[in-house]
Structures are given as C-alpha cells and as structure tokens.
Design a protein around this motif. Structure first.
Motif, PDB file in Angstrom:
ATOM      1  N   ALA A 110     -30.059 -44.088 -22.885  1.00 33.15           N
ATOM      2  CA  ALA A 110     -29.579 -43.082 -21.687  1.00 33.15           C
ATOM      3  C   ALA A 110     -30.476 -42.126 -21.474  1.00 33.15           C
ATOM      4  O   ALA A 110     -30.434 -40.694 -21.553  1.00 33.15           O
ATOM      5  CB  ALA A 110     -28.117 -42.592 -22.309  1.00 33.15           C
ATOM      6  N   PRO A 111     -31.681 -42.291 -21.162  1.00 28.87           N
ATOM      7  CA  PRO A 111     -32.575 -41.348 -20.958  1.00 28.87           C
ATOM      8  C   PRO A 111     -32.127 -40.159 -19.687  1.00 28.87           C
ATOM      9  O   PRO A 111     -32.373 -38.941 -19.879  1.00 28.87           O
ATOM     10  CB  PRO A 111     -34.076 -42.075 -20.402  1.00 28.87           C
ATOM     11  N   ASN A 112     -31.216 -40.762 -18.795  1.00 26.42           N
ATOM     12  CA  ASN A 112     -30.583 -39.981 -17.690  1.00 26.42           C
ATOM     13  C   ASN A 112     -29.301 -40.111 -17.724  1.00 26.42           C
ATOM     14  O   ASN A 112     -28.665 -39.956 -16.609  1.00 26.42           O
ATOM     15  CB  ASN A 112     -31.210 -40.170 -16.455  1.00 26.42           C
ATOM     16  N   SER A 113     -28.537 -40.018 -18.713  1.00 26.10           N
ATOM     17  CA  SER A 113     -27.418 -40.024 -19.048  1.00 26.10           C
ATOM     18  C   SER A 113     -26.860 -41.485 -18.305  1.00 26.10           C
ATOM     19  O   SER A 113     -25.611 -41.415 -17.697  1.00 26.10           O
ATOM     20  CB  SER A 113     -26.523 -38.908 -18.634  1.00 26.10           C
ATOM     21  N   GLY A 114     -27.499 -42.507 -18.345  1.00 24.13           N
ATOM     22  CA  GLY A 114     -26.999 -43.609 -17.704  1.00 24.13           C
ATOM     23  C   GLY A 114     -27.557 -44.945 -18.411  1.00 24.13           C
ATOM     24  O   GLY A 114     -27.185 -44.889 -19.756  1.00 24.13           O
ATOM     25  N   ARG A 115     -27.992 -46.058 -17.830  1.00 23.52           N
ATOM     26  CA  ARG A 115     -28.330 -46.948 -18.659  1.00 23.52           C
ATOM     27  C   ARG A 115     -29.728 -46.895 -19.355  1.00 23.52           C
ATOM     28  O   ARG A 115     -30.453 -46.130 -18.814  1.00 23.52           O
ATOM     29  CB  ARG A 115     -28.469 -48.113 -17.630  1.00 23.52           C
ATOM     30  N   SER A 116     -29.676 -47.525 -20.732  1.00 25.20           N
ATOM     31  CA  SER A 116     -30.810 -47.193 -21.432  1.00 25.20           C
ATOM     32  C   SER A 116     -32.279 -48.007 -20.821  1.00 25.20           C
ATOM     33  O   SER A 116     -32.171 -49.117 -20.127  1.00 25.20           O
ATOM     34  CB  SER A 116     -30.676 -47.791 -22.762  1.00 25.20           C
ATOM     35  N   GLN A 117     -33.364 -47.525 -21.148  1.00 22.00           N
ATOM     36  CA  GLN A 117     -34.739 -48.150 -20.781  1.00 22.00           C
ATOM     37  C   GLN A 117     -35.045 -49.084 -22.050  1.00 22.00           C
ATOM     38  O   GLN A 117     -35.305 -48.523 -22.948  1.00 22.00           O
ATOM     39  CB  GLN A 117     -35.712 -47.092 -20.512  1.00 22.00           C
ATOM     40  N   GLN A 118     -35.272 -50.297 -21.719  1.00 20.17           N
ATOM     41  CA  GLN A 118     -35.769 -51.176 -22.891  1.00 20.17           C
ATOM     42  C   GLN A 118     -37.382 -51.722 -22.503  1.00 20.17           C
ATOM     43  O   GLN A 118     -37.526 -51.986 -21.395  1.00 20.17           O
ATOM     44  CB  GLN A 118     -34.676 -52.257 -23.099  1.00 20.17           C
ATOM     45  N   THR A 119     -38.032 -52.104 -23.632  1.00 16.94           N
ATOM     46  CA  THR A 119     -39.414 -52.595 -23.548  1.00 16.94           C
ATOM     47  C   THR A 119     -39.441 -53.828 -24.667  1.00 16.94           C
ATOM     48  O   THR A 119     -38.850 -53.647 -25.758  1.00 16.94           O
ATOM     49  CB  THR A 119     -40.479 -51.572 -23.775  1.00 16.94           C
ATOM     50  N   ILE A 120     -40.071 -54.973 -24.049  1.00 15.17           N
ATOM     51  CA  ILE A 120     -40.220 -55.911 -24.885  1.00 15.17           C
ATOM     52  C   ILE A 120     -41.910 -56.374 -24.861  1.00 15.17           C
ATOM     53  O   ILE A 120     -42.150 -56.202 -23.767  1.00 15.17           O
ATOM     54  CB  ILE A 120     -39.245 -57.145 -24.844  1.00 15.17           C
ATOM     55  N   MET A 121     -42.332 -56.599 -26.013  1.00 13.34           N
ATOM     56  CA  MET A 121     -43.696 -56.974 -26.141  1.00 13.34           C
ATOM     57  C   MET A 121     -43.826 -58.071 -26.936  1.00 13.34           C
ATOM     58  O   MET A 121     -43.519 -58.145 -28.076  1.00 13.34           O
ATOM     59  CB  MET A 121     -44.703 -55.925 -26.456  1.00 13.34           C
ATOM     60  N   VAL A 122     -44.727 -59.311 -26.553  1.00 12.10           N
ATOM     61  CA  VAL A 122     -44.696 -60.332 -27.320  1.00 12.10           C
ATOM     62  C   VAL A 122     -46.483 -60.565 -27.619  1.00 12.10           C
ATOM     63  O   VAL A 122     -47.033 -60.611 -26.634  1.00 12.10           O
ATOM     64  CB  VAL A 122     -44.097 -61.794 -26.765  1.00 12.10           C
ATOM     65  N   PHE A 123     -46.678 -60.757 -28.832  1.00 10.08           N
ATOM     66  CA  PHE A 123     -47.982 -60.920 -29.180  1.00 10.08           C
ATOM     67  C   PHE A 123     -48.041 -62.268 -29.990  1.00 10.08           C
ATOM     68  O   PHE A 123     -47.316 -62.652 -30.789  1.00 10.08           O
ATOM     69  CB  PHE A 123     -48.558 -60.030 -30.330  1.00 10.08           C
ATOM     70  N   MET A 124     -49.217 -63.209 -29.431  1.00  8.48           N
ATOM     71  CA  MET A 124     -49.419 -64.273 -29.977  1.00  8.48           C
ATOM     72  C   MET A 124     -50.790 -64.360 -30.485  1.00  8.48           C
ATOM     73  O   MET A 124     -52.006 -64.192 -29.915  1.00  8.48           O
ATOM     74  CB  MET A 124     -49.531 -65.572 -28.869  1.00  8.48           C
ATOM     75  N   MET A 125     -50.907 -64.645 -31.831  1.00  6.45           N
ATOM     76  CA  MET A 125     -52.022 -64.718 -32.866  1.00  6.45           C
ATOM     77  C   MET A 125     -52.832 -63.531 -32.392  1.00  6.45           C
ATOM     78  O   MET A 125     -53.938 -63.159 -32.385  1.00  6.45           O
ATOM     79  CB  MET A 125     -52.938 -65.726 -32.403  1.00  6.45           C
ATOM     80  N   GLY A 126     -52.158 -62.136 -32.355  1.00  5.79           N
ATOM     81  CA  GLY A 126     -52.744 -60.913 -32.278  1.00  5.79           C
ATOM     82  C   GLY A 126     -52.996 -60.459 -30.993  1.00  5.79           C
ATOM     83  O   GLY A 126     -53.373 -59.230 -30.848  1.00  5.79           O
ATOM     84  N   GLY A 127     -52.748 -61.390 -29.819  1.00  7.53           N
ATOM     85  CA  GLY A 127     -52.818 -60.932 -28.399  1.00  7.53           C
ATOM     86  C   GLY A 127     -51.817 -60.693 -27.622  1.00  7.53           C
ATOM     87  O   GLY A 127     -50.880 -61.371 -27.752  1.00  7.53           O
ATOM     88  N   LEU A 128     -51.546 -59.727 -26.877  1.00  6.02           N
ATOM     89  CA  LEU A 128     -50.574 -59.619 -26.059  1.00  6.02           C
ATOM     90  C   LEU A 128     -50.424 -60.457 -24.838  1.00  6.02           C
ATOM     91  O   LEU A 128     -51.482 -60.645 -24.112  1.00  6.02           O
ATOM     92  CB  LEU A 128     -50.550 -58.115 -25.358  1.00  6.02           C
ATOM     93  N   VAL A 129     -49.402 -61.224 -24.972  1.00  5.66           N
ATOM     94  CA  VAL A 129     -49.157 -62.449 -23.843  1.00  5.66           C
ATOM     95  C   VAL A 129     -47.744 -61.879 -22.977  1.00  5.66           C
ATOM     96  O   VAL A 129     -47.923 -62.283 -21.736  1.00  5.66           O
ATOM     97  CB  VAL A 129     -49.011 -63.731 -24.405  1.00  5.66           C
ATOM     98  N   VAL A 130     -47.121 -61.124 -23.356  1.00  3.33           N
ATOM     99  CA  VAL A 130     -45.656 -60.822 -22.621  1.00  3.33           C
ATOM    100  C   VAL A 130     -45.558 -59.424 -23.003  1.00  3.33           C
ATOM    101  O   VAL A 130     -45.296 -58.900 -24.050  1.00  3.33           O
ATOM    102  CB  VAL A 130     -44.472 -61.752 -23.096  1.00  3.33           C
ATOM    103  N   TRP A 131     -45.207 -58.603 -21.522  1.00  2.58           N
ATOM    104  CA  TRP A 131     -44.825 -57.430 -21.673  1.00  2.58           C
ATOM    105  C   TRP A 131     -43.776 -56.979 -20.423  1.00  2.58           C
ATOM    106  O   TRP A 131     -44.018 -57.727 -19.400  1.00  2.58           O
ATOM    107  CB  TRP A 131     -45.932 -56.372 -21.562  1.00  2.58           C
ATOM    108  N   THR A 132     -42.907 -56.294 -20.775  1.00  2.00           N
ATOM    109  CA  THR A 132     -41.975 -55.925 -19.713  1.00  2.00           C
ATOM    110  C   THR A 132     -41.078 -54.612 -19.911  1.00  2.00           C
ATOM    111  O   THR A 132     -40.881 -54.339 -21.239  1.00  2.00           O
ATOM    112  CB  THR A 132     -40.700 -56.956 -19.645  1.00  2.00           C
TER     113      THR A 132
END
Length: 535
Positions: free
Chosen positions: A145-167
């Motif tokens: 709830a950074p602004n008393s509302g919906r929360s901010q989420q982050t996802i990062m996926v690493f394959m063999m040490g390299g970043l392949v997905v981020w949102t």
C-alpha cells in the motif's frame, strides 16, 4: 543491439534508440542518478489556468510509449519509474510529464547500458539452491500500500544467472497486510513460471516433457508469506491466506520446486517495488546484471581537449604568419616586424589563458554536479528524520508550453522531436555564516526541547540534511508550527553556519546543508498557544 565477447559473454543493449530518444528531448537540463523521485508533492502538479491540459496529455502518452519499449527490452532498472509514469498518464498528466522528464534525465546520465549475459552458466550471487542441471530462480517482492491503495509488486526471473523476465505493476486488488501482498506476488510468479516451464524444458533440455528436471526456486524476503506457503495449519484469522497459499504448498511437495528466504538487503526485486536512494539503486542494478556507463567521462575529456585544440590551432596560425612576414620584410622594417610579432604573441597568450580558465571552470562545475549525497543513519532517529522518507530528489517543476503530438508509427517516434515543458527551479534559502556559541546536545541521541515561542530539535548525532519535523516522538504537529525554521550547525573543523528559512515554501525542505556532517540544533517557531498542546 548487442556487443559480443566470446570469452566472457554478451551485453544486450539499445544504445542507438536511447541516443535518438534523448536527442528529441535535448531541452531538458541537468542529470539524475535515479529514475524515480523519492517523494513528490501533489499540489505541485495542479494545472494552472494558463496551462493547457491537452499538451500534457500528448507529451505524457508519448513518453510512456517510448520508455515502455526501452524498459521492456534491455533496461530493467527503469521498470518501476516507467510503471509510475504509466499510472500517472491517466490520472495526473502534469505529474506524468514531470516523471518522464526525471526519467529522461537519468537516461541522460547513463545513455549506454544493457543486460549482461555470461558465457559460463552460473547462478545469481544470492542463490540458495545448488544443482548441476537447469535452474530457474524467481525473486518476488511487494511494497504494501505505497499510496494507501493497491500494493506494488515486482517479479524477476533468472535462468542460469541471466535476467530473462522482469515486471513491475500494481496488484489487481487491495491486500490487507504485508504478508498477503507478498503472498500474492509469490502466487503471481508461480503462475507465470507454470505457463512457460514446458518451453524452458524444450529450449534447455530438448524435450518439453522433462519439466521435472528443471529446478524452480522461489525467493522472497517475507518469512510470514513463506510460512503460510509451507504450513497448512494456522489461526482462523489467516484462513484466506492459507487458501491462497495452498497453490504454492502443492508445488513445494514436488521435488523440482523449492522456496527460500532472502535477506531484504540483497533482495533484487526491491529495484522495481519502491523508489530508492542513489547508492542503493546502483548496488541493486549491478547485482541484477545491468551494466551502465556514465556520460560525464566523455564530457570531461571533451571539455579538457577543446581548449588544447584551439591553442594548437592558434600557434599553428601564428607560425604561418611569422614565416610569411619573415620572408617579405626588409631589414629596415625589422623593428616594426618585431612589434607586430610581440603583439601577436600577447594576443595568443591571452586567448590561451582564457580558454584554459573556461575549461577549469567547466570541469569544476561538472564535478560539483557529480558529488553524491551520502545517506546517513543515526541512532534514535525517527521516521520523520530519515532523509529517504522526508526528502525528494532535487527536482524542477514542470511548466506549460508543450507543443507535440504522438506519432502514429515507430518510425515517426524516431523522427519527431517532442518539446517538454521546461521545469522551474526550486526556491532557495537565505544562508549566512558566522561564529556564535552553540551549546552541545546532551547524550548520544537526538531529543526535543520546548521553549516559550519555539521548539528545539537537538542533533546529538551528526547529520547532512536540514531537519524537517515529522512523525517523531514527542515532537510538534504541523498545525502547531509556523514553518519558520532556523538551523544552527557546527562542523567537525569548527566552522559554523546559520540558515533561516520557511520550509513550507521550499520544494525540498530537507535539502543538504553541506557536503559534510554537522551537529547543532534546529529551532522551529510555534504558533501562539501551541506549547500547551505540545506538552
């Protein structure tokens, strides 16, 4: 674009696109070290009568479209700032333009950058799983709830040490606790990975049915959320959490799924969940495998080389003039030729000194802008005293005057040059220096002292920024203060400084007093009758 090094790895980048984008916004002045400002004031973004809202709408939409493309290709460190820009595009167009300008100044500071992929398969520096096979690491984090509302989420996926997905995005609904927001982020990552695990097995193992041989590791900094995922029993108050965590609990019963706790200090996804200070932002950017190059190196070398080039050119022209005059002048005109040569040498010397002086001044000003502001932490400091909470980055307020239209094609986006309203400078303060008697604070922690017309905040611990009253223990409320502030500072070398201002009129009230630590006191003037209410 990509730079390939067969011995070490490859860097995925889009430097040419970034260069073209910055060329369309060359009117922006200054640099920023972080893509998202720490704190903004909503009243600064109210559209005035002399401003046209449609101009801000067009500029905000154009910026969001261009920067989203860059963040989704090779610049994951700006995904949080781009997400906030996109959110403000439909709510507050003037704020969106301001955020876009701030982000472009950060890209102006780091115009060259990309994701580094090593040629040797390895895991991330903070990996909690060891396996000789294919390992997919997922990091999940949520800012509740950074602004008393919906929360901010982050996802990062690493394959063999390299970043392949981020949102980075707002969650689809409002969560009621920090553990629930973290649990929603974990479930979102599990759903994402389940949808592509067959593709990973096909690419890495040449057989899409070998999904059980791909190790999937979940990393989170919330022990409460991980406990809900691992345990089926619990209080009736957490029934809704246990129902949501049953998805992860079933996956963890399989051998190819694991869950691990990560210390928040090295949580990589914090990069896309909240605004960070410059040093914290740089630390996490390096750990996710993003390489960047600052632009000051080229500017400093150019600033130093320009006076030298001009000096060599003048010397060369002077030598040609001297040779021509020496070949044609008779002996009777030797004295006149000497006077002309002496005058020419004097002119060359004056020009050379002037060019060198301009180069030194330019280099000194550039180094002043490059000086980082250290983030200090002291014992007994309350949340209101924390510069990361009470301050925002040194920003310029946007103004009207945009004349732009959104291009209809990607080629038009590269050709058109969008004019962004030039921000205004923040208000300054009146400063005066002089010797005076400063009674040292008692004890090792900061404390309050109430007087007849003022309340004093004694700084027993050294700080860098000027103090702004907030949610401190036994401190005054904002309605008890007139916003008039006097700061009495004494530095370690004995130098003193006195600043009198009204922090309500400043865009950044907790600005840096100097580039070094100081002790002393801050006197805040009380409104009449406020002392009794403050006790």
């Amino acid at each position: 674009d990509s730079s390939d090094d067969s011995d070490k790895g490859m860097v995925l980048k889009q430097d040419s696109y970034t260069k073209d984008q910055l060329a369309r916004y060359r009117d922006l002045v200054g640099y920023e070290d972080v893509p998202a400002p720490v704190q903004l004031s909503p009243e600064d973004f109210v559209i005035k009568e002399t401003e046209v809202a449609a101009d801000f709408v067009r500029a905000a939409q154009t910026m969001a479209r261009e920067l989203q493309w860059l963040a989704g290709r090779c610049r994951p460190e700006i995904l949080y700032a781009v997400n906030l820009l996109s959110q403000a595009t439909s709510k507050n167009h003037k704020e969106a333009v301001y955020r876009g300008g701030h982000l472009l100044k950060c890209l102006k500071r780091y115009p060259k950058g990309g994701i580094y992929y090593t040629s040797d398969p390895q895991l991330t520096p903070d990996a909690r799983v060891q396996s000789p096979g294919v390992v997919v690491e997922g990091f999940c984090d949520a800012s509740f709830a950074p602004n008393s509302g919906r929360s901010q989420q982050t996802i990062m996926v690493f394959m063999m040490g390299g970043l392949v997905v981020w949102t980075s995005s707002r969650q689809a609904f409002v969560t009621m606790s920090t553990a629930e927001s973290e649990l929603v982020a974990i479930c979102e990552f599990a759903t994402c990975l389940k949808s592509v695990e067959h593709l990973i097995a096909e690419v890495m193992l040449k057989d899409n049915m070998k999904v059980n041989e791909v190790i999937k590791a979940i990393h989170s900094d919330s022990q409460a959320a991980l406990a809900v995922c691992r345990t089926a029993a619990g209080s009736w108050r957490t029934t809704h959490l246990r129902i949501r965590g049953s998805l992860i609990r079933e996956l963890l019963e399989q051998a190819d799924w694991t869950a691990h706790h990560v210390d928040g200090r090295v949580m990589l996804t914090e990069l896309g969940a909240k605004a960070l200070s410059a040093d914290r932002f740089g630390f996490l950017t390096d750990r996710i495998g993003v390489v960047r190059k600052r632009c000051q190196e080229a500017e400093v070398s150019t600033a130093k080389s320009e006076p030298v080039k001009k000096l060599f050119l003048l010397v060369w022209l002077a030598s040609l003039v001297e040779q021509a005059s020496g070949a044609s002048a008779p002996e009777s005109e030797a004295q006149d030729s000497f006077d002309c040569q002496f005058l020419l040498v004097c002119i060359i010397a004056v020009i050379a000194v002037w060019e060198c002086f301009k180069g030194v001044v330019a280099t000194f000003r550039l180094r002043l802008r490059m000086t980082p502001l250290a983030e200090e932490s002291t014992c007994g400091r309350d949340p209101g005293d924390d510069p990361a909470v009470t301050t925002s980055e040194e920003e310029n307020e946007p103004r009207a005057g945009i004349s732009s239209s959104a291009p209809t094609t990607s080629q038009g986006m590269h050709r058109r040059r969008t004019v962004v309203p030039a921000p205004t400078e923040p208000l300054g303060v009146t400063r005066a220096t002089g010797d005076y008697s400063v009674r040292p604070a008692v004890g090792k922690c900061d404390y309050w002292e109430w007087k007849e017309n003022v309340v004093i905040r004694w700084h027993a611990n050294p700080i860098v920024q000027m103090f702004v009253p907030g949610a401190t223990a036994s401190g005054p409320k904002q309605d008890q203060l007139t916003r008039e502030r006097e700061t009495f500072a004494r530095f370690a070398d004995g130098e003193t400084q006195h600043v009198a201002d009204n922090y309500r009129n400043l865009h950044k009230p907790a600005r840096t007093l100097a580039d070094r630590k100081w002790k002393g006191r801050t006197e805040l003037k009380l409104v009449p009758g406020a002392r009794a209410a403050g006790k």
